[in-house]
Design an enzyme around this catalytic site. Structure first.
Site, short mmCIF file in Angstrom:
data_model
loop_
_atom_site.label_atom_id
_atom_site.label_comp_id
_atom_site.label_asym_id
_atom_site.label_seq_id
_atom_site.Cartn_x
_atom_site.Cartn_y
_atom_site.Cartn_z
N ASN A 145 2.13 -84.17 -86.62
CA ASN A 145 1.89 -85.48 -86.05
C ASN A 145 0.22 -85.59 -86.13
OD1 ASN A 145 4.54 -86.00 -84.24
ND2 ASN A 145 4.04 -83.76 -84.46
N VAL A 146 0.15 -86.98 -86.10
CA VAL A 146 -1.48 -87.34 -85.98
C VAL A 146 -1.98 -87.91 -85.00
CG1 VAL A 146 -1.74 -87.51 -88.65
CG2 VAL A 146 -0.67 -89.41 -87.63
N LEU A 147 -2.86 -87.73 -84.09
CA LEU A 147 -3.05 -88.13 -82.84
C LEU A 147 -3.53 -89.70 -82.98
CD1 LEU A 147 -5.23 -85.36 -81.77
CD2 LEU A 147 -3.47 -86.06 -80.60
N GLY A 148 -2.85 -90.48 -82.23
CA GLY A 148 -3.37 -91.93 -82.05
C GLY A 148 -2.58 -92.83 -83.17
N ALA A 176 2.73 -94.01 -99.01
CA ALA A 176 2.69 -93.75 -97.49
C ALA A 176 3.79 -94.84 -96.70
CB ALA A 176 1.47 -93.95 -96.76
N ILE A 201 3.27 -89.23 -99.09
CA ILE A 201 3.25 -88.57 -97.71
C ILE A 201 4.47 -87.97 -97.27
CG2 ILE A 201 2.27 -88.97 -95.32
CD1 ILE A 201 0.20 -89.26 -97.60
N LYS A 212 8.77 -82.72 -90.54
CA LYS A 212 10.24 -82.79 -90.08
C LYS A 212 11.32 -82.70 -91.02
CE LYS A 212 9.26 -85.86 -85.91
NZ LYS A 212 7.48 -85.48 -86.07
N THR A 230 10.04 -85.36 -72.92
CA THR A 230 11.55 -85.01 -73.20
C THR A 230 11.76 -83.89 -72.73
OG1 THR A 230 10.72 -84.34 -75.53
CG2 THR A 230 11.74 -86.59 -75.15
#
Length: 620
Positions: free
Chosen positions: A448-451, A365, A407, A411, A473
């Site tokens: 995306n991961v929250l937090g 990671a 990981i 993107k 943006t």
């Protein structure tokens, strides 16, 4: 305390006396002259002994020791039982002092019990009532008006705590529940005014400041629907975390948490059967690179809970490494844990670590992941992500590791930034290595991961706390979201499915508009959009997409046993040409050439960078 107890004893003496004579007076409609002497004499003669016995009973039931300002159900039960026993003793005693026949009418005993309970209750609970009333009057100007959603057990417990507290400045104005049988009823004196269709109307009518959602067992979809209504009220929202709070009897104001924007995703948490999946982790030496980061640290937590033989954490950032080390030592005291400070870019250091600890499973990671930062330092993205992965994967292969799970990111698909392009090269390295070594090399790709560190939600929260503005943006930008534990659970499950060479793609659900997240978070924080907090559009950052993809068209899709995990078929590449290009890329990054992106584009043909990438995004 002594004076208060003495006052209670004197009051109880008077209460026993009054209850004894009022009971017989009420039987004869308060006409003293109509009461026969044969009834009055036993009452009068037994009274001194009755007082002494009753005081002794009250003492045994601790009616002189309780803090009545905080009295509750247990104290009430003790009071009733003490009075009932006093009535029984009184019945026995009166029969000993009777003149002839019955000592008193049968109704006397019931009247005596009722009067004694009433007098005793008033003495014990009136102080609490007066104190609570005084407190409310003192804080009337500063009261927080509260609406409770949910008239079930959790709601009832929450209401009881707020209503009976002498220190809370909250006042419950109304209750909302969709159960038609509860509508119009009262809980702790608070009316259930209607269902969810009454939320907005009641918030305005009762001037509500905060809404508490006490529905720990409700499905996420139902919670989302209610939140969609609540966020239109400009009230601050708080909720009970989950059903386990109710089961454990932990429903209280202290357990309430602010409603988070992830509650609005409106789906049930992703759950996997980790106990069966992580059998391949048990009794194995597991290494997590980047183990102090958002994803890496959660990987460490979940792996640690399944009894690995040895957990080795590698991270370059000592503060992050220290934090996860201390957490794991506290929560898993039996865990064999080694935390190492090292860079995956350092060939000798990485090789030495692998030779020393011989990990069976590696979760890689460690990576630079911030898109805008990497756009201005592209060589660092290549050195760390590409060649850090190369060196770690090679060390794993040469030291006989069983699995290597990298990981990756969404993107990496048709990348428009150097971070995504570097991750796509990492995937290509992983798939190439898998063909030449016994180690099973796989990659797991998600959004995306929250937090997580650097994600949009913590940024929005900081901006809201500072009074705004909240920066977005582009009004049309969308992203896939998942919580950190969900993403990591699926990574671990993908690792169990791995046979080598796969790129696992996690189903992230429906994409979410970032603008909607910003609006919701502002409203959930109790602010009015456009009045208290403004939203500003700053324009797409270099390398940023309007939307993310999880799969390249040519990869296709293959299902697994878990409907949330899919496999992209490997794309064929010329390995000889690939290794030549990697060598050129390595030399260029070490030489710090001004623009490394054209070389990256030769390796990743789908990589579009610069002004063309931004223009293509806006057009789409």
């Amino acid at each position: 305390m002594f004076y208060r107890r003495t006052a209670l004893i004197i009051y109880d003496i008077l209460s026993v006396t009054a209850s004894s004579f009022l009971a017989i007076l009420l039987r004869y409609d308060m006409h003293l002259d109509e009461i026969p002497d044969q009834f009055l004499m036993p009452i009068r003669n037994f009274l001194p002994l009755n007082i002494l016995l009753t005081m002794g009973i009250f003492y045994l039931f601790r009616l002189y020791h309780s803090l009545w300002a905080f009295a509750g159900e247990n104290e009430m039960q003790s009071l009733v039982m003490a009075c009932f026993l006093s009535a029984v003793v009184s019945g026995v005693g009166l029969n000993l002092f009777k003149v002839s026949g019955k000592p008193v009418p049968d109704s006397y005993y019931f009247m005596y019990l009722f009067m004694l309970i009433s007098f005793t209750f008033v003495s014990r609970f009136s102080y609490r009532f007066l104190r609570s009333h005084k407190h409310r009057l003192q804080n009337k100007k500063n009261n927080i008006s509260v609406m409770i959603i949910g008239a079930g057990e959790a709601g009832n417990a929450l209401i009881k705590e707020i209503v009976t507290s002498n220190y809370s400045t909250m006042v419950i104005r109304c209750i909302i529940d969709d159960d038609k049988q509860k509508m119009g009823q009262f809980i702790q004196g608070i009316k259930v005014v209607g269902g969810r269709d009454k939320i907005i109307e009641s918030a305005d009518l009762y001037d509500i400041d905060e809404i508490f959602i006490a529905m720990p067992s409700a499905p996420r979809t139902e919670i989302r629907d209610i939140l969609d209504i609540c966020k239109e009220t400009s009230c601050k929202l708080r909720s009970l975390p989950g059903m386990y709070q109710l089961v454990n009897g932990e429903v209280s104001v202290s357990k309430l948490r602010d409603v988070e924007v992830e509650d609005l995703l409106g789906r049930e948490p992703i759950r996997v059967d980790l106990d069966s999946i992580l059998s391949y982790v048990q009794n194995k030496v597991v290494m997590v690179t980047g183990g102090g980061g958002s994803i890496g640290s959660e990987l460490c937590r979940q792996v640690a809970s399944h009894k690995p033989a040895h957990l080795v954490i590698v991270d370059i950032y000592e503060n992050n490494a220290y934090d996860i080390q201390q957490e794991l030592l506290q929560n898993f005291p039996e865990l064999k844990l080694t935390v190492l400070i090292a860079s995956v870019r350092n060939t000798k250091r990485i090789n030495s670590i692998f030779e020393t600890y011989r990990p069976d499973i590696i979760y890689h990671a460690a990576a630079h992941k911030h898109v805008p930062l990497m756009e201005v330092s592209p060589n660092e993205a290549i050195k760390n992500n590409v060649f850090g992965t190369w060196k770690t994967a090679q060390a794993a292969a040469l030291n006989g590791a069983e699995k290597f799970v990298m990981i990756s990111t969404d993107k990496a698909v048709n990348p428009t930034n150097i971070m995504g392009a570097s991750k796509r090269i990492c995937e290509m390295i992983i798939q190439t290595f898998n063909k030449h070594y016994d180690t099973e090399f796989v990659a797991v790709r998600f959004g995306n991961v929250l937090g997580s560190n650097g994600s949009v939600i913590p940024l929005f929260k900081k901006q809201i706390a500072a009074g705004g503005p909240v920066t977005v943006t582009h009004p049309d930008i969308i992203r896939y979201f998942m919580t950190i534990p969900e993403a990591v659970s699926l990574v671990l499950q993908a690792g169990a499915y791995a046979k080598g060479g796969e790129i696992f793609i996690l189903d992230m659900g429906e994409p979410v508009k970032i603008l909607d997240l910003a609006k919701n978070l502002i409203r959930l924080s109790g602010y009015k959009l456009g009045e208290d907090i403004q939203i500003e559009f700053t324009g797409l950052r270099p390398g940023e997409k309007l939307y993310e993809e999880l799969l390249m068209d040519e990869e296709g899709m293959q299902d697994t046993d878990n409907r949330l995990i899919h496999i992209g078929r490997p794309i064929q590449l010329d390995e000889r040409e690939f290794f030549i290009q990697l060598k050129q890329l390595e030399d260029a990054s070490k030489d710090e050439i001004a623009d490394i992106r054209p070389l990256v584009a030769q390796i990743v043909p789908t990589y579009v960078y610069g002004q063309n990438a931004a223009e293509n995004e806006v057009k789409q």
